[in-house]
Design an enzyme around this catalytic site. Structure first.
Site, mmCIF file in Angstrom:
data_model
loop_
_atom_site.group_PDB
_atom_site.id
_atom_site.type_symbol
_atom_site.label_atom_id
_atom_site.label_comp_id
_atom_site.label_asym_id
_atom_site.label_seq_id
_atom_site.Cartn_x
_atom_site.Cartn_y
_atom_site.Cartn_z
ATOM 1 N N VAL A 1 46.508 1.968 32.077
ATOM 2 C CA VAL A 1 45.630 1.661 33.092
ATOM 3 C C VAL A 1 45.410 3.079 33.810
ATOM 4 O O VAL A 1 44.265 3.373 34.526
ATOM 5 C CB VAL A 1 45.693 0.423 34.041
ATOM 6 C CG1 VAL A 1 47.178 0.898 34.658
ATOM 7 C CG2 VAL A 1 44.720 0.269 35.030
ATOM 8 N N ARG B 1 42.427 3.911 51.055
ATOM 9 C CA ARG B 1 41.209 4.489 51.596
ATOM 10 C C ARG B 1 40.346 3.738 52.533
ATOM 11 O O ARG B 1 39.825 4.247 53.630
ATOM 12 C CB ARG B 1 40.383 4.859 50.378
ATOM 13 C CG ARG B 1 40.739 6.150 49.911
ATOM 14 C CD ARG B 1 39.894 6.920 48.957
ATOM 15 N NE ARG B 1 39.562 6.048 47.649
ATOM 16 C CZ ARG B 1 40.405 6.198 46.644
ATOM 17 N NH1 ARG B 1 41.458 7.192 46.581
ATOM 18 N NH2 ARG B 1 40.337 5.510 45.645
ATOM 19 N N SER C 1 47.078 4.865 42.837
ATOM 20 C CA SER C 1 47.018 5.730 41.553
ATOM 21 C C SER C 1 47.422 7.119 42.119
ATOM 22 O O SER C 1 47.498 7.427 43.270
ATOM 23 C CB SER C 1 45.762 5.880 40.858
ATOM 24 O OG SER C 1 44.705 5.788 41.884
ATOM 25 N N ARG D 1 53.271 6.012 39.801
ATOM 26 C CA ARG D 1 53.361 7.156 39.002
ATOM 27 C C ARG D 1 54.531 7.956 39.758
ATOM 28 O O ARG D 1 54.558 8.107 41.095
ATOM 29 C CB ARG D 1 52.102 8.059 38.872
ATOM 30 C CG ARG D 1 51.226 7.629 37.895
ATOM 31 C CD ARG D 1 51.756 7.896 36.388
ATOM 32 N NE ARG D 1 50.705 7.570 35.450
ATOM 33 C CZ ARG D 1 50.624 6.018 34.988
ATOM 34 N NH1 ARG D 1 51.260 5.235 35.380
ATOM 35 N NH2 ARG D 1 49.820 6.006 34.065
ATOM 36 N N HIS E 1 59.848 3.210 32.926
ATOM 37 C CA HIS E 1 58.533 3.104 32.928
ATOM 38 C C HIS E 1 58.064 1.798 32.038
ATOM 39 O O HIS E 1 57.316 2.113 30.972
ATOM 40 C CB HIS E 1 57.774 4.453 32.376
ATOM 41 C CG HIS E 1 56.551 4.239 32.882
ATOM 42 N ND1 HIS E 1 55.646 5.690 33.282
ATOM 43 C CD2 HIS E 1 55.358 3.436 32.943
ATOM 44 C CE1 HIS E 1 54.302 5.295 33.599
ATOM 45 N NE2 HIS E 1 54.362 3.955 33.398
HETATM 46 C C1 GLV Z 1 51.220 2.485 32.719
HETATM 47 O O1 GLV Z 1 51.501 3.204 33.861
HETATM 48 C C2 GLV Z 1 49.751 2.471 32.687
HETATM 49 O O2 GLV Z 1 48.913 3.379 33.291
HETATM 50 O O3 GLV Z 1 49.343 1.746 31.764
#
Ligand code: GLV
Ligand code: GLV
Length: 323
Positions: free
Chosen positions: A79, A181, A212, A240, A288
């Site tokens: 994603v 935002r 993100s 992230r 992760h």
């Molecule tokens: C996992 O971190 C993804 O972006 O799917």
């Protein structure tokens, strides 16, 4: 005419079957569980019409140039898309597919698991049972922090952030703060209060990062950020690694400025086994695995394959990133 497609890793068979059955692709696969070396990536994409990649592949101008003018579609099994040089991709008129929604539940579940494991010190407890540290039931041993009556702050109340909030609320969370935002109407469902970042960081017992990675959020969680958190607060990141300044996090954890941290994402990935964060008992690091359920990864691979095929035929993709 067969279209050339480069796949940068061994992916779940569900997706591979879809690509093979379509019969329109000349598939070239880096058939390994390990990342494709840069030189092999540059070689593999040459002349490709489609590229199926992972979040561990940096797709920048060099890769796009190596691919050449045939390249029409990039489909990422993720994603997140911070590994893609969006400006360069847009400039070349390449379409991008990604995998929102299908991994929301799995990632939210993992976030809750990590939050509880960190707050209630599960890895430490497991270790003590194995190493003989469990001598008897002790009133003051392995105490942590509970969600009941707490204030939770979610940074980034998007698809995954909202799914996390929905799951945490029934634990007896008193206040659910969020920032981003702009305020979101869907926050009503979880009685979410839109507050400035500063307020969220100061007032939350649990700070959960679910935004993100963008130039705005890079290094957002730094010394200034951690110094505002309560000494009893828990920091969780499943978005992230680069949203966090890890040196500052190390200082905050080792000095007792914050209580603990749970991370499913780091910089770099993998985190070297001699990294200072791994010496801390109050830091729980996972490799992760937010979306890692059998079912979710299967569905992600299907969606990634379908995004690629529809992109190649010039039709509407099931999940196209708006560039
Ligand atoms: C996992 O971190 C993804 O972006 O799917
Ligand atoms: C704990 O096991 C208790 O009985 O309080």
């Amino acid at each position: 005419q067969m279209l050339k497609v480069f796949v940068t890793r061994r992916i779940p068979q569900e997706g591979m079957k879809i690509l093979q059955k379509a019969g329109m692709c000349n598939l070239s696969v880096w058939d390994s569980d390990e990342p494709v070396p840069r030189a092999e990536l540059l070689k593999g994409v040459a002349g490709a019409h489609g590229l199926l990649c992972l979040l561990s592949d940096k797709i920048d101008a060099e890769v796009l140039d190596a691919a050449g003018p045939n390249l029409k579609v990039i489909s990422t099994l993720s994603v997140g898309f911070d590994h893609l040089a969006i400006d360069e991709i847009k400039k070349r008129g390449i379409r991008v597919g990604y995998t929102p929604d299908v991994l929301t539940d799995a990632t939210a579940e993992l976030t809750v698991a990590l939050l509880l494991a960190t707050a209630r010190r599960l890895p430490e407890g497991v270790e003590e049972v194995k190493n003989g540290g469990w001598s008897t039931w002790k009133p003051l041993w392995l105490c942590g922090y509970g969600l009941s009556g707490s204030t939770v702050g979610v940074i980034g109340l998007g698809r995954i952030g909202l799914a996390i909030a929905r799951r945490l609320k029934p634990f007896g969370v008193k206040r659910l703060l969020y920032t981003g935002r702009q305020p979101k109407p869907q926050a009503q469902e979880v009685d979410g209060e839109y507050v400035p970042l500063d307020t969220l960081v100061r007032e939350s017992d649990f700070v959960v990062v679910s935004c993100s990675l963008t130039p705005d959020t890079q290094g957002l969680c730094n010394n200034n950020f951690f110094s505002k958190m309560k000494k009893t607060s828990i920091f969780i990141n499943t978005s992230r690694g680069a949203v966090v300044n890890q040196e500052d996090l190390f200082k905050a954890l080792s000095s007792g400025q914050i209580a603990a941290a749970g991370l499913d994402v780091t910089t770099p990935e993998p985190l070297p086994t001699n990294h200072p964060l791994l010496t801390l008992k109050n830091c729980v690091v996972l490799p992760h695995i937010g979306s890692a359920t059998y079912s979710t990864r299967g569905i992600m691979s299907e969606l990634t394959a379908n995004n690629l095929l529809t992109g190649l035929t010039g039709s509407e993709m099931p999940s196209e990133l708006k560039l």
